[in-house]
Write a protein that holds these residues in place. Sequence first.
Motif, PDB file in Angstrom:
ATOM      1  N   ASP A 181     -28.578 -17.324  21.503  1.00 32.53           N
ATOM      2  CA  ASP A 181     -29.740 -16.491  21.811  1.00 32.53           C
ATOM      3  C   ASP A 181     -30.511 -17.007  23.022  1.00 32.53           C
ATOM      4  O   ASP A 181     -31.086 -16.219  23.777  1.00 32.53           O
ATOM      5  N   HIS A 182     -30.536 -18.320  23.203  1.00 33.43           N
ATOM      6  CA  HIS A 182     -31.304 -18.910  24.296  1.00 33.43           C
ATOM      7  C   HIS A 182     -30.391 -19.875  25.062  1.00 33.43           C
ATOM      8  O   HIS A 182     -30.347 -21.075  24.778  1.00 33.43           O
ATOM      9  N   ASP A 183     -29.691 -19.322  26.015  1.00 29.69           N
ATOM     10  CA  ASP A 183     -28.736 -20.100  26.804  1.00 29.69           C
ATOM     11  C   ASP A 183     -29.361 -20.428  28.162  1.00 29.69           C
ATOM     12  O   ASP A 183     -29.613 -19.535  28.980  1.00 29.69           O
ATOM     13  N   LEU A 184     -29.626 -21.706  28.387  1.00 25.71           N
ATOM     14  CA  LEU A 184     -30.264 -22.101  29.646  1.00 25.71           C
ATOM     15  C   LEU A 184     -29.399 -21.762  30.859  1.00 25.71           C
ATOM     16  O   LEU A 184     -29.916 -21.484  31.943  1.00 25.71           O
ATOM     17  N   LEU A 185     -28.074 -21.785  30.663  1.00 24.35           N
ATOM     18  CA  LEU A 185     -27.189 -21.508  31.789  1.00 24.35           C
ATOM     19  C   LEU A 185     -27.180 -20.029  32.176  1.00 24.35           C
ATOM     20  O   LEU A 185     -26.583 -19.660  33.187  1.00 24.35           O
ATOM     21  N   SER A 186     -27.846 -19.195  31.386  1.00 25.73           N
ATOM     22  CA  SER A 186     -27.933 -17.783  31.767  1.00 25.73           C
ATOM     23  C   SER A 186     -28.775 -17.604  33.030  1.00 25.73           C
ATOM     24  O   SER A 186     -28.801 -16.522  33.622  1.00 25.73           O
ATOM     25  N   ALA A 187     -29.440 -18.691  33.467  1.00 30.82           N
ATOM     26  CA  ALA A 187     -30.160 -18.640  34.733  1.00 30.82           C
ATOM     27  C   ALA A 187     -29.219 -18.360  35.900  1.00 30.82           C
ATOM     28  O   ALA A 187     -29.657 -17.969  36.988  1.00 30.82           O
ATOM     29  N   ALA A 188     -27.921 -18.541  35.671  1.00 29.03           N
ATOM     30  CA  ALA A 188     -26.936 -18.264  36.726  1.00 29.03           C
ATOM     31  C   ALA A 188     -26.991 -16.811  37.168  1.00 29.03           C
ATOM     32  O   ALA A 188     -26.614 -16.483  38.305  1.00 29.03           O
ATOM     33  N   LYS A 189     -27.477 -15.919  36.282  1.00 30.71           N
ATOM     34  CA  LYS A 189     -27.557 -14.500  36.653  1.00 30.71           C
ATOM     35  C   LYS A 189     -28.459 -14.301  37.869  1.00 30.71           C
ATOM     36  O   LYS A 189     -28.227 -13.412  38.694  1.00 30.71           O
ATOM     37  N   ALA A 190     -29.499 -15.126  37.953  1.00 35.73           N
ATOM     38  CA  ALA A 190     -30.441 -14.967  39.059  1.00 35.73           C
ATOM     39  C   ALA A 190     -29.882 -15.476  40.381  1.00 35.73           C
ATOM     40  O   ALA A 190     -30.433 -15.190  41.447  1.00 35.73           O
TER      41      ALA A 190
ATOM     42  N   LEU B 172     -20.900 -30.832  39.001  1.00 30.18           N
ATOM     43  CA  LEU B 172     -21.671 -29.801  38.303  1.00 30.18           C
ATOM     44  C   LEU B 172     -20.786 -28.608  37.951  1.00 30.18           C
ATOM     45  O   LEU B 172     -20.857 -28.064  36.852  1.00 30.18           O
ATOM     46  N   ILE B 173     -19.935 -28.204  38.918  1.00 32.79           N
ATOM     47  CA  ILE B 173     -19.044 -27.071  38.665  1.00 32.79           C
ATOM     48  C   ILE B 173     -18.080 -27.399  37.531  1.00 32.79           C
ATOM     49  O   ILE B 173     -17.835 -26.583  36.639  1.00 32.79           O
ATOM     50  N   ARG B 174     -17.536 -28.604  37.558  1.00 29.03           N
ATOM     51  CA  ARG B 174     -16.594 -28.995  36.521  1.00 29.03           C
ATOM     52  C   ARG B 174     -17.268 -29.040  35.151  1.00 29.03           C
ATOM     53  O   ARG B 174     -16.654 -28.738  34.133  1.00 29.03           O
ATOM     54  N   LYS B 175     -18.529 -29.415  35.156  1.00 33.00           N
ATOM     55  CA  LYS B 175     -19.234 -29.541  33.875  1.00 33.00           C
ATOM     56  C   LYS B 175     -19.465 -28.191  33.215  1.00 33.00           C
ATOM     57  O   LYS B 175     -19.380 -28.058  32.000  1.00 33.00           O
ATOM     58  N   VAL B 176     -19.772 -27.173  34.026  1.00 29.64           N
ATOM     59  CA  VAL B 176     -20.095 -25.866  33.453  1.00 29.64           C
ATOM     60  C   VAL B 176     -18.877 -24.954  33.385  1.00 29.64           C
ATOM     61  O   VAL B 176     -18.929 -23.898  32.750  1.00 29.64           O
ATOM     62  N   ALA B 177     -17.775 -25.333  34.035  1.00 32.89           N
ATOM     63  CA  ALA B 177     -16.593 -24.473  34.031  1.00 32.89           C
ATOM     64  C   ALA B 177     -15.915 -24.493  32.662  1.00 32.89           C
ATOM     65  O   ALA B 177     -16.091 -25.418  31.877  1.00 32.89           O
ATOM     66  N   GLY B 178     -15.131 -23.448  32.404  1.00 31.99           N
ATOM     67  CA  GLY B 178     -14.395 -23.379  31.147  1.00 31.99           C
ATOM     68  C   GLY B 178     -15.200 -22.733  30.054  1.00 31.99           C
ATOM     69  O   GLY B 178     -16.387 -22.416  30.208  1.00 31.99           O
TER      70      GLY B 178
ATOM     71  N   ARG C  90     -21.109 -16.203  25.272  1.00 35.82           N
ATOM     72  CA  ARG C  90     -21.729 -16.018  26.577  1.00 35.82           C
ATOM     73  C   ARG C  90     -20.617 -15.941  27.615  1.00 35.82           C
ATOM     74  O   ARG C  90     -19.598 -16.618  27.505  1.00 35.82           O
ATOM     75  N   SER C  91     -20.844 -15.129  28.646  1.00 34.96           N
ATOM     76  CA  SER C  91     -19.776 -14.867  29.598  1.00 34.96           C
ATOM     77  C   SER C  91     -19.497 -16.088  30.474  1.00 34.96           C
ATOM     78  O   SER C  91     -20.324 -16.993  30.609  1.00 34.96           O
ATOM     79  N   PHE C  92     -18.341 -16.084  31.081  1.00 37.13           N
ATOM     80  CA  PHE C  92     -17.802 -17.240  31.811  1.00 37.13           C
ATOM     81  C   PHE C  92     -18.673 -17.655  32.995  1.00 37.13           C
ATOM     82  O   PHE C  92     -19.008 -18.822  33.145  1.00 37.13           O
TER      83      PHE C  92
END
Length: 946
Positions: free
Chosen positions: A88-97, A123-129, A35-37
């Motif tokens: 296939d089901h990445d909850l963080l893909s909600a970032a696209k919206a 939150l940013i540190r948790k999802v970064a990387g 999944r993309s960064f």
Amino acid sequence: MTDLTLHFNGEPVRVRPDDTVASGLYRSGLRIFSRSFKYHRPRGLFCLEGRCPNCLVNVDGVPNVRACTTPVRQGMQVRHQNAFPSLDHDLLSAAKAFGWLMPVGFYYKTFTHPIVWKRVEPLIRKVAGLGVISESPDGCDSHDGYEHDYLHTDVAVVGAGPAGIAAALEAARTGARTVLIEQSQQPGGHLNYQRRNHPRIGERLAAKGASKGLISGQVAEHLRAQLAASPKVEVFVHACCLGLYEGNLLGVVQQNRAAGGPESHGPAERLLHIRARRIVVATGAHEAPLVFENNDLPGVMLSSAVQRLLNVHGIKSADFAVIVSPEPDGGPVAEALRASGARIAAIVPPQDVIAALGRKHVTGLRTVDRRIPCDLIAVCGLQVPEAGLIAQAGGRLAWDEQVSAFLPVELPPAIFAAGRVTGTDDLEAALSQGEAAGRMAARSLDLSGASGDGETRAPKPSTTPPSLLRAPSAAAGRSFVCLCEDVTDKDLCEAITEGFDHIETLKRYTTVTMGPCQGKMCHLASIAACARETHRTIAETGRTTSRPPASPVSLGALAGARHHPVKLTPMHSKHQELGCVWMDMGDWKRPLYYTGGRATASKREHVEAEYKAVRERVGIIDLSTLGKLDVKGKDGGKLLDKVYTNRLSDLRVGRVRYGVICDEAGIILDDGTVSRGSEDRFFITTTTGNIEFVHQWLEWWTVGTGWCVHVTNVTGGLAAVNVAGPKARDLMRKLTDCDLSTKSFPYMGCAEADVAGVPCFLIRIGFVGETGWEIHFPADYGEYVWDRLFEAGREFDVRPFGVEAQRLLRLEKKHVIVGVDTDATSGLLAADMAWLTKADKEDFIGKAALERSRSHEIREKLVGFVMQDDLVPDDGAAMVIEGRPVGRVTSSRLSPAKGKSVGMAWVPAGLAADGREIQVHVRGMFGRARIVRDAFYDPEGKRLKS
């Protein structure tokens, strides 16, 4: 060949022995690899040569491994990254919206208010990387870690494509010792995956039965056979050249982690330091993507990746394909797809492409005039010469309109270039260039007395029209320029509008080219976008500066093997028997605390038990790691007066003083005790890590003085323990005839005496705040004396205590640890140690600086503090006034004596008043602390002097 089994996310996958992780998983049906960064968009295989971020996975606990270049092995554990709960089901893909909330450079423009940033930073540190570092990756444990090798050679050839192989062979024929460096698993370059026919090459290679020419793979086999027959060429495969440094030094990382696994031997990675007299850069070229809407969808692949799947791994990548190519017939990828049985739906010129269709995988392509259903879009992108090493060496690159690439036009001395890096795409020309470059490199060394000149670059035929650089028209979807950082064409346009219109500032503001691919996929497209938006030519826009590392490298590879010496105290095995937890202190292994067989108890419980033993009964700590110096000679006192800030020449025999060493600027260097055993003999203890320095410092200041003084480091010859606590005297009396009464052996006294029949030097000091003796004795008796002390102390319930309990005990007494509570800028006066200076001495090191400091205002001071709530600050926590950090905590522990956390901190001198309250930032909260001038425990010192 027998199939192997690897595990992907815990599920077994059957793979072939010659597969890479990516080809094996693709063969099994996996299409989304990551999944993309930023937006967590699905990403599939794209380049298949380790130049994009799409296939980064975790292999055996090692993050960010490139699946497309990593060979499989039996039992390999592979896990996805940067997706939750699954690919296939990445909850963080909600970032696209919420992309509108994250425009380019949003981290510079939003969340600027301290309160808001405090909320969003975690939150940013948790999802970064992308990956997660394992504390003990199997890949490292099973390969003896990392190592560095150093090689010297006549000629180093970087890149083992046809030009590189030809250069290495020719240099070797001329008599040069030659090294050939190749980042893939075998030499051959693009010949390994292409299936072109080369009618004139057979005769050139003297290949039998090749009257009708050879296909690419056969040419590669002939070249590899010639390499194998050349004893003067040393080949390093799976080796990536990171940089070309001053003095023709090449940094090369050779991977071994994937090649063998637990059953193989050798390091996970090897960093080769190759010093070459001449270097031939034959790094070739790589295919770069086109920019169009949804160009990152799984199913969009570079044509070279499609050919690798088909021709190297035998995997059919599509049933119904569209080829985006400037060539009407689709080029070699069309031939390969047809040979696999795939149908070619269309061959579309790049300028007609609008968007890839689909959500999680390609379902079609939209052009300017139609929609074309397909399950694969094969993109024939620009061939970008990999000339970064030449630029790093100081060569000049210039934009060539004919080839649509930055090509080397000036080469530094001792550097040669050959092959596709110079812009040629003709195999015969590449071989000729390679031979010429290898011959000239070797002859310039004058190995046989010959010399020669020549041009290493052949004429460059135009293979790719400039129209491929054109960016698409504005579209509703995202057209990605940088796959690593999710930077779109629109992002670049916005950044340029905001004023970042230079390619270097554009890079830093948008982070384009700064991801795992290091610009290989996006460098040229970002330059083209910048040129278009600023109405400049690409030549005027220029390129970003090439800097090493050219490809990502692990910190372990840069650090290398741990060859640092490890020192063990004479009682090391005794600590092991007592269940100690080890810590590293300099080169030494020291017990942090002891479990005593109670494995279920927490660290805090163990430390509190050790603390309680010292405060209430008696404890013993191993101090063998202390630096120990023997100073002899009638002028020993003069030397110590010169080096230490206080006076030591008048120290009476049998007495001890605490002393500090400063440099010429009055900065604290070390501290310790000085004991006088006789008129011409002193015994010095230093901090554990500074013994070599203090020894050299003392000897330095004797040079040219003519003094009669001799300094000997006796650290390795003496063991030492500290017996401390209210029952320490009772324990010691069972083992020595020495009078230990306060009258005969007062605090800060020393004497020679036998303990358990062993000659010892006893020093009565109180670093932990209790009655105690340091016992120094021959190291050979270490275990014997340790055992006798514990036998004698059994009736007092004696316990060993480690460094953690010692630091808590000393902190309650506000005793400073140099290097923990001080740093390289800490002065003696600021550390509240002015009492250690004797200004009436004629001179000492740092005297002038300290006298100047007295006449100037001190900016910060070291103070003690007691927390007024239940928070326990971490070492390094910020001291805060009105929301602003004004100081830092150096040491902090929960004090059983106070029932609160106590500590030491640097604060502005104006705030260092006794009783002043100040805030401490403790893991997102603000606690209240009160500054305390006296010691936290027994401030009068009655217990340690009793």
